[in-house]
Design an enzyme around this catalytic site. Structure first.
Site, PDB file in Angstrom:
ATOM      1  N   HIS A  92     -11.328  -0.415   7.135  1.00 44.24           N
ATOM      2  CA  HIS A  92      -9.908  -0.618   6.896  1.00 44.24           C
ATOM      3  C   HIS A  92      -9.033   0.157   7.881  1.00 44.24           C
ATOM      4  O   HIS A  92      -8.205  -0.418   8.567  1.00 44.24           O
ATOM      5  CB  HIS A  92      -9.645  -0.202   5.433  1.00 44.24           C
ATOM      6  CG  HIS A  92      -8.232  -0.382   4.963  1.00 44.24           C
ATOM      7  ND1 HIS A  92      -7.885  -0.322   3.644  1.00 44.24           N
ATOM      8  CD2 HIS A  92      -7.079  -0.599   5.629  1.00 44.24           C
ATOM      9  CE1 HIS A  92      -6.569  -0.511   3.514  1.00 44.24           C
ATOM     10  NE2 HIS A  92      -6.064  -0.681   4.706  1.00 44.24           N
ATOM     11  N   GLU A 142       0.815  -1.220   0.000  1.00 44.34           N
ATOM     12  CA  GLU A 142       0.000   0.000   0.000  1.00 44.34           C
ATOM     13  C   GLU A 142       0.852   1.274   0.000  1.00 44.34           C
ATOM     14  O   GLU A 142       0.372   2.344   0.376  1.00 44.34           O
ATOM     15  CB  GLU A 142      -0.942  -0.014   1.215  1.00 44.34           C
ATOM     16  CG  GLU A 142      -1.943  -1.162   1.168  1.00 44.34           C
ATOM     17  CD  GLU A 142      -3.056  -0.960   2.174  1.00 44.34           C
ATOM     18  OE1 GLU A 142      -4.225  -0.841   1.754  1.00 44.34           O
ATOM     19  OE2 GLU A 142      -2.763  -0.911   3.398  1.00 44.34           O
ATOM     20  N   HIS A 196      -0.320   5.483   7.403  1.00 47.84           N
ATOM     21  CA  HIS A 196      -1.504   4.670   7.114  1.00 47.84           C
ATOM     22  C   HIS A 196      -1.543   3.560   8.156  1.00 47.84           C
ATOM     23  O   HIS A 196      -0.533   2.891   8.394  1.00 47.84           O
ATOM     24  CB  HIS A 196      -1.455   4.066   5.717  1.00 47.84           C
ATOM     25  CG  HIS A 196      -2.457   2.971   5.533  1.00 47.84           C
ATOM     26  ND1 HIS A 196      -3.807   3.192   5.666  1.00 47.84           N
ATOM     27  CD2 HIS A 196      -2.322   1.632   5.284  1.00 47.84           C
ATOM     28  CE1 HIS A 196      -4.459   2.042   5.484  1.00 47.84           C
ATOM     29  NE2 HIS A 196      -3.582   1.082   5.263  1.00 47.84           N
TER      30      HIS A 196
END
Lengths: 253, 253, 253, 253
Positions: free
Chosen positions: A167, A77, A96
């Site tokens: 997520h 990612e 993230h």
């Protein structure tokens, strides 16, 4: 020590702090823009943040590709970081992560996450929720290419945090210390709001004026900011990597 | 090292990880199908998972009986593993545990546990709840014989997890790493859903298509899966037992 | 080692386990009836349970008075133990503690604490709530004399646990291992019930028959009971104090 | 050791305990009135409480200014302590912190925080909530000058704790041990009340008479109070700094 080496140590500390403070587990990552080249950023190779050492830091371009391809496995990612650095010249650091207490706000559509505690002010007045399904349909929910990452960055817009449905979140800030701090206090603010909702009645959110006042007063290398960085690095067992920034001028503490 | 010795070390790691991640305490167990004989499986003797060493692993048949009876005390509920391995040729590893945050979903009949976070996708779209009382009346709730275990395995059906009313869960997967991962994220998915319910309003669950997409993309020895296995083994203090699988081919990371 | 010395070591282990498992902090205590004199019991002098060593164990009579007065400071609330041992010949061990997740059930009168998970069965079908104010009006809530303690013991009746309003609980069992186990799983059962209530809908409690079946099957020195005692002692850092009981006969595991 | 040196060690212990018990993180502070000069108080320089050593303690006057200005960075919010010591001659020690579970009560206006557990009695029957915005409009929520601090101290009035909207709390007591104890049990009392509210139905709060009875019986150097101080100091890894007070007279334990 060169400023690049010093920044790499800071990035290692950031990795360890985020692991120790339960913001990341084996997944989640933190990056910082390259100090000498705005079109590159530094991030760990594919490794749990708690295990990252200076030698694990790699340099990627804004397409998420390695500057020197030496066969290291990379985070799937990493495009999240690339797209945010590309779209937001003001941003110097990105996280993230899947911090558990942010998740309910990504799936319970009725309640917006907003700052309720002073330490949560840096998430900003507006925290958009990005749903990968809106444009990309049924996926594995991971942001695995630039197109998806750019869509997330567009949703983030000028804000500090975008929640990601089912997520986690992506956060962006003006410095590594600030993005870590933001990412640590984000789930705390979420918990305070969840519990206040359970108590019921009217909730007092931070006002726009308060959020702005806190933002104006923020300095990434103030005594107060350094204090928490030093504390967290100690808790995470990596205080030996701390490199003290230039002393701020007297009177600003 | 032989592949059996290596698998035994993996099983010890699995025990320690499940203990460190609060999936098991003194109770709960994890097993793996024997690599050379589909009709046998490996599991610890009656011992808290956190204390398991390679020498504590025993070999049982699909009736839950020891292949070599050397007088070791065995887990009372080993039949759960035996029955699932017997009924599900695709299953290579099984966990039974009492992880606290799965329990509310076993006793509050109105709310079904379903995946709401991407890391929870592996619990599958359907998580049946097995109530031992339905067929066996008033028991001590433990699965202490093959008949009870087969009933549980029937309830599990083709799914990955069956909740057990007032007791815990049984999970089954294609590899040891996968069953551990599934069992660690199961209570996290449960917490996310509980808290989202408290926030109120409509809940966005993972779609069937998302669950399928994640399942298709899963590889037990991918870089991403290994990353969390390595991280958890480090946290659990048994990284010295890690045996790196063959490197996956480049480009699959 | 004499059986008294061995029991004193077990009592030290019990203190440490209760501290490590967050059942007690500096307050709360555990006692065991004297093996040679039913009219006496063993308990630590006034000391945080986590710091208790064998030399800190004192012998009290059923009025809560020291058998040998050597000027040691004693727990203010030792009368709880004295009164329960006096009223309940079947009881061999007592705990009084303030475990946090039991507290809501002592102050929210509408919800009764009952077993919902199998490990919680030993709290019994009926968990009375004792309010010191009912007979003693405005006090500091502490049970500081025999009269108050006898009132609490009367409320406890034939049950295993009495909740104490705004204060905590007293639990009683047939052995030290059992009272520790009961006291550790009591707050876990409380949490499972609280969270199930939050999920809403009908709650499935353990049936009377299930509670009875579990109680019938319980043996304080079975392999299963020993497993958790050994595990908790290890976690609490006092496994060196473990004295293995006589092996149970084969086939009972 | 002089009584000043001994008090400084106690203040270091207080810092470490508050960190270990999650009352403070890098932010939050504890102070004690100077034993020889009522117009001064002792507090750490700007440093995370967990890292405080005796050499980090500085002496401030009741305007929050250092008695000896040697260029040390000071806590921005030291004025909270100055204003409370100035307004409340009975107060010997002050804490300001952001303990997470107090926060919901500062932002959910409908639910008042009141004592529900005996250990929470010291927060007092009345816990006012101070909102900096009421008089100072949009600020960064920090108490950074004497005027704001005096307003907070006025809101505190004769009480032991004032909650601060979206920020945390200030607590005040007759001794360092008492203010630490009060600050540790404040979030626990908050949690008990939150969870009782979730269970629903009528809540039994401590009565005024019970609060008064507990307050009358409190002695900062009783055996019971010392027990928890010793326990917490051990947990926080600073038992070597403990200086035992004069033994209380026999019979008061």
């Amino acid at each position: 020590m060169s400023s690049l080496d010093s920044l790499i140590q800071d990035l290692v500390i950031a990795n360890r702090i985020l692991a120790r403070e339960d913001v990341v587990d084996a997944y989640g990552h933190v990056s910082v823009r390259h100090p000498d080249n705005r079109h590159r950023f530094l991030i760990a190779r594919s490794l749990a943040p708690d295990l990252v050492e200076p030698g694990d830091i790699v340099e990627l371009d804004l397409d998420g590709q390695p500057v020197r391809d030496d066969g290291q496995k990379l985070y799937l990612e990493r495009f999240i970081h690339a797209a945010i650095f590309a779209k937001r010249p003001d941003v110097m650091a990105v996280v993230h992560a899947h911090a558990e207490d942010t998740l309910p706000f990504t799936i319970a559509a009725a309640t917006k996450l907003r700052p309720v505690i002073h330490a949560g002010s840096f998430i900003g007045a507006e925290v958009p929720v990005w749903d990968i399904a809106d444009r990309f349909g049924d996926t594995n929910l991971l942001v695995t290419n630039l197109e998806q990452a750019r869509d997330l960055a567009t949703c983030l817009g000028p804000n500090s945090v975008a929640l990601m449905r089912g997520h986690g979140f992506a956060s962006a800030a003006r410095s590594l210390i600030e993005v870590v701090r933001l990412s640590v206090y984000l789930p705390r603010n979420a918990r305070a709001l969840m519990r206040a909702k359970q108590l019921g009645g009217e909730i007092k959110y931070l006002s726009e004026g308060e959020i702005a006042a806190r933002n104006r007063g923020y300095s990434p290398y103030s005594v107060e900011t350094w204090r928490t960085w030093e504390y967290w690095a100690n808790k995470a067992g990596c205080s030996h990597l701390l490199t003290r920034p230039d002393e701020p001028p007297a009177g600003t503490s």
